[in-house]
Design a protein around this motif. Structure first.
Motif, mmCIF file in Angstrom:
data_model
loop_
_atom_site.group_PDB
_atom_site.id
_atom_site.type_symbol
_atom_site.label_atom_id
_atom_site.label_comp_id
_atom_site.label_asym_id
_atom_site.label_seq_id
_atom_site.Cartn_x
_atom_site.Cartn_y
_atom_site.Cartn_z
ATOM 1 N N TYR B 83 0.949 -1.240 -0.141
ATOM 2 C CA TYR B 83 0.124 -0.186 0.055
ATOM 3 C C TYR B 83 0.815 1.128 -0.259
ATOM 4 O O TYR B 83 0.653 2.265 -0.788
ATOM 5 C CB TYR B 83 -0.848 -0.031 1.228
ATOM 6 N N LEU B 87 0.876 3.496 -3.457
ATOM 7 C CA LEU B 87 -0.375 4.246 -3.588
ATOM 8 C C LEU B 87 -0.195 5.591 -4.350
ATOM 9 O O LEU B 87 -1.024 5.539 -5.363
ATOM 10 C CB LEU B 87 -0.769 4.879 -2.175
ATOM 11 N N PRO B 236 -6.636 -0.977 3.586
ATOM 12 C CA PRO B 236 -5.760 -0.532 2.372
ATOM 13 C C PRO B 236 -6.214 -1.151 0.981
ATOM 14 O O PRO B 236 -5.813 -0.705 0.259
ATOM 15 C CB PRO B 236 -4.279 -1.128 2.937
ATOM 16 N N LEU B 240 -6.840 0.504 -2.710
ATOM 17 C CA LEU B 240 -6.220 0.074 -4.011
ATOM 18 C C LEU B 240 -7.126 -0.591 -5.053
ATOM 19 O O LEU B 240 -7.087 -0.503 -6.113
ATOM 20 C CB LEU B 240 -4.965 -1.050 -3.646
#
Lengths: 317, 375
Positions: B83, B87, B236, B240
């Motif tokens: 993550y 990101l 997380p 995503l």
């Protein structure tokens, strides 16, 4: 994912310490043997449960490999009970239509009032005659429509790469392996399996795969039900007071049928998208991120028919 | 050995220490019993007998839980690493769509798979366009009815001719939109000063908060710990996943773009065309929304830490909730922009139900206060 990084020597030593302390603590040898046997029995049970889950999921994956057929499946109009029910409805409606046509004919011949009323009666008569014709051939219209929809879907599916099912298979196998790992630890350690945390993880991949099939089946049944009441839909749509309801039903019929094309399109896009991530060299997609993308694709495929039907609702005049 | 490995060893050492302590108490109870009061000694002996019966089982259970905890902690760490590392590149998604010119990677939207389908669609649509233009012109020339119908036909004709141009320019248009979105995102993300650029590691705060509870609860009961585990994974992964859906949707809507334009050109299908065009533009600009949320979270996070501290723990907890809401907003904001979350407004009903009684109660107490003051 990386392997457990603990040193096997340390594992061994700590296991030895635990065993020595347990021996020291228990008053007899049976004090230690009994829980160990119990634990072994439970471990065997857990292993069996996870094996069964794996077999189940593998079966589902085999079904997933034939997803083309599942997407393309439409109720067969001419051979099944659908036709019988449609015929039943059509015979009822034909009787009603014929009665109304005779009544309007009588009105036109014997009670013809003002020119406006006569004109409106005449246009109603025309509408009714067209209506009865359309309702009588509605199974064949539906058959042609199914044919068009299937042709579009087949065309879209032919654009897919060979490994179009791989993302879904990877994603489910990834979770399955995690669940198996938690259920029956493990190749290289003394750790013990955890049943209560493992079973949800074993269930999730099964539920995801079964979810896709359920949604495909749901589409099939929606199409079957909506085709059965198609004569009524046409009746409702052809008269002004009931046009709202007729429009809704007709739209649903068209959209739930074409949802197969939408699902095929999404399937192809996900396969292409996942294939392309391998081609990009400037942004290396790690395995974990790839798994998340595959999972997102799976959810997207499951939600496609609902979003499609909701998005395009109200497109008929 | 890394920190994680050390942590594991520490955990196992803790179990061993616990076992040793209990064993010492056990042995003491067995040997020192004559010195104690008889009733207490017998009670202690009974207790320890029970413990020695149950003890191996309990030890195994504790080991099981500790091991489970470390396995999960490992996985969560791996997820958080993915993550925090991916990101910002994944918000940009620039390398995915436009390629990197330095390394001469083919741009994604110009990859053969996408280009093939797009060209196929365009070649399917072009005859339809020609036919539609022909029919509209014939209508205008020969059938021209009411002025309204003529005006409508004229505007349709112009739209069709424009549409024919636009669909052949699908890729440049989409790339221009993507580039604009990328530019806006990079401007937004470069607002914080270069000394303290946005640090995605701040989201670790939420992870630590939840994993603390997960750890504590797991020792008592594994099943009750699972919701915390689910939160740890879903937050997380959810962020995503929304971005991954954006990736797929951009490819999908790009390929569908010629149809969107066609549907938008006709009066009858204008509504559907508008919906599709809306979706295309919003999905392309999702990174901008996410960049705003990320920026706001970062500013809030920093500003809370810059307050002179009354108590460190409070600020840390406050920041945890800032980060937690950042997580939630990163998931929900694109969906809210899409209009998918419009059902949430029905929750206002609940507040409406509670608002009136609350207002009445407040009025009652305020009036009481006033009366008291007057008295």
């Amino acid at each position: 994912m990386k392997k457990d990084s603990i040193n096997p020597k340390i594992r061994g030593i700590s296991l030895l310490i635990v065993i020595v302390i347990l021996l020291f603590l228990s008053n007899s040898v049976s004090g230690i043997i009994y829980p160990l046997t119990e634990e072994a029995a439970e471990a065997f049970l857990r292993e069996k449960v996870s094996e069964n889950y794996e077999r189940l999921i593998m079966e589902k994956i085999e079904t997933l490999r034939n997803i083309d057929d599942l997407i393309l499946e439409n109720p067969s109009i001419l051979e099944s009970n659908t036709k019988k029910i449609m015929d039943y409805f059509i015979s009822i409606l034909q009787a009603i239509y014929v009665t109304v046509i005779i009544l309007i004919g009588i009105y036109l011949i014997f009670f013809s009032g003002s020119p406006e009323k006569r004109a409106s009666a005449k246009s109603s008569l025309l509408l009714l005659i067209i209506g009865i014709a359309i309702i009588s051939v509605s199974p064949y219209i539906l058959m042609i429509f199914f044919g068009i929809s299937e042709a579009i879907t087949l065309n879209i599916l032919s654009l897919a790469p060979v490994n179009k099912n791989d993302p879904f298979i990877h994603a489910t196998e990834y979770i399955l392996n995690m669940g198996r790992h938690i259920m029956s630890h493990s190749a290289s350690g003394w750790s013990l399996g955890v049943e209560r945390a493992g079973i949800p993880l074993l269930f999730i991949p099964y539920a995801l795969l079964e979810g896709i099939f359920l949604i495909l089946k749901l589409r099939f049944y929606m199409v079957a039900i909506l085709s059965m009441i198609l004569p009524f839909t046409i009746l409702l749509y052809s008269f002004l007071p009931s046009r709202g309801m007729g429009r809704l039903l007709l739209e649903q019929t068209l959209l739930w049928t074409l949802a197969q094309a939408a699902m095929a399109f999404v399937l192809v896009i996900i396969a292409i998208g996942m294939n392309l991530t391998d081609l990009i060299t400037s942004f290396i997609v790690p395995t974990g991120l790839k798994f998340i993308m595959e999972l997102a694709g799976l959810l997207m495929l499951m939600l496609t028919p609902f979003i499609f039907v909701r998005l395009f609702r109200g497109f008929l005049p | 050995m890394n920190g994680k490995g050390k942590e594991k060893i520490m955990g196992r050492l803790a179990i061993v220490m616990l076992l040793v302590t209990v064993s010492i108490i056990h042995v003491t109870a067995q040997h020192a019993s004559p010195a104690l009061e008889p009733s207490l000694a017998s009670k202690l002996k009974d207790l320890m007998d029970e413990v020695s019966r149950e003890y191996p089982k309990m030890g195994m259970e504790i080991t099981r839980r500790i091991d489970f905890y470390f396995y999960i902690a490992d996985r969560i760490d791996a997820l958080m690493k993915i993550y925090s590392e991916n990101l910002i590149p994944f918000i940009y998604q620039r390398d995915l769509f436009q390629g990197n010119t330095i390394k001469d990677t083919p741009a994604l939207l110009r990859a053969p798979a996408v280009l093939g389908i797009l060209n196929l669609f365009i070649s399917i649509l072009q005859p339809f366009y020609a036919l539609a233009i022909l029919i509209t012109s014939v209508y205008l020339l020969f059938v021209s009815g009411s002025p309204l119908g003529r005006a409508r036909a004229k505007s349709t004709l112009i739209k069709l001719i424009l549409g024919l141009g636009i669909i052949t320019l699908t890729l440049p248009i989409i790339e221009m939109l993507l580039e604009t979105s990328h530019y806006l995102t990079s401007v937004l993300l470069s607002i914080p000063s270069p000394e303290s650029p946005i640090n995605v590691e701040m989201f670790m705060l939420a992870k630590e908060f939840f994993i603390k509870y997960f750890l504590v609860v797991t020792f008592f009961e594994i099943f009750i710990g699972l919701p915390f585990l689910a939160l740890l994974i879903l937050l997380p992964a959810g962020v995503l996943m929304v971005l991954a859906i954006r990736y797929f949707m951009v490819i999908l809507l790009t390929i569908f773009f010629p149809f969107t334009i066609l549907l938008y050109s006709f009066f009858a299908t204008k509504r559907v065309g508008r919906i599709l065009l809306n979706q295309t533009i919003i999905w392309i600009f999702v990174p901008v929304i996410d960049a705003i949320i990320l920026l706001v979270t970062w500013i809030a996070y920093n500003s809370i830490f810059s307050i002179p501290e009354p108590a460190t723990g409070v600020l840390l907890d406050l920041n945890t909730f800032v980060v937690f809401s950042g997580f939630l907003m990163l998931i929900l904001a694109p969906l809210i922009a899409m209009g998918i979350m419009s059902w949430i407004s029905s929750l206002a009903l609940i507040s409406a139900i509670f608002l009136k009684p609350a207002a009445m109660t407040t009025a009652y107490f305020e009036s009481g206060k006033r009366i008291e003051n007057e008295m």
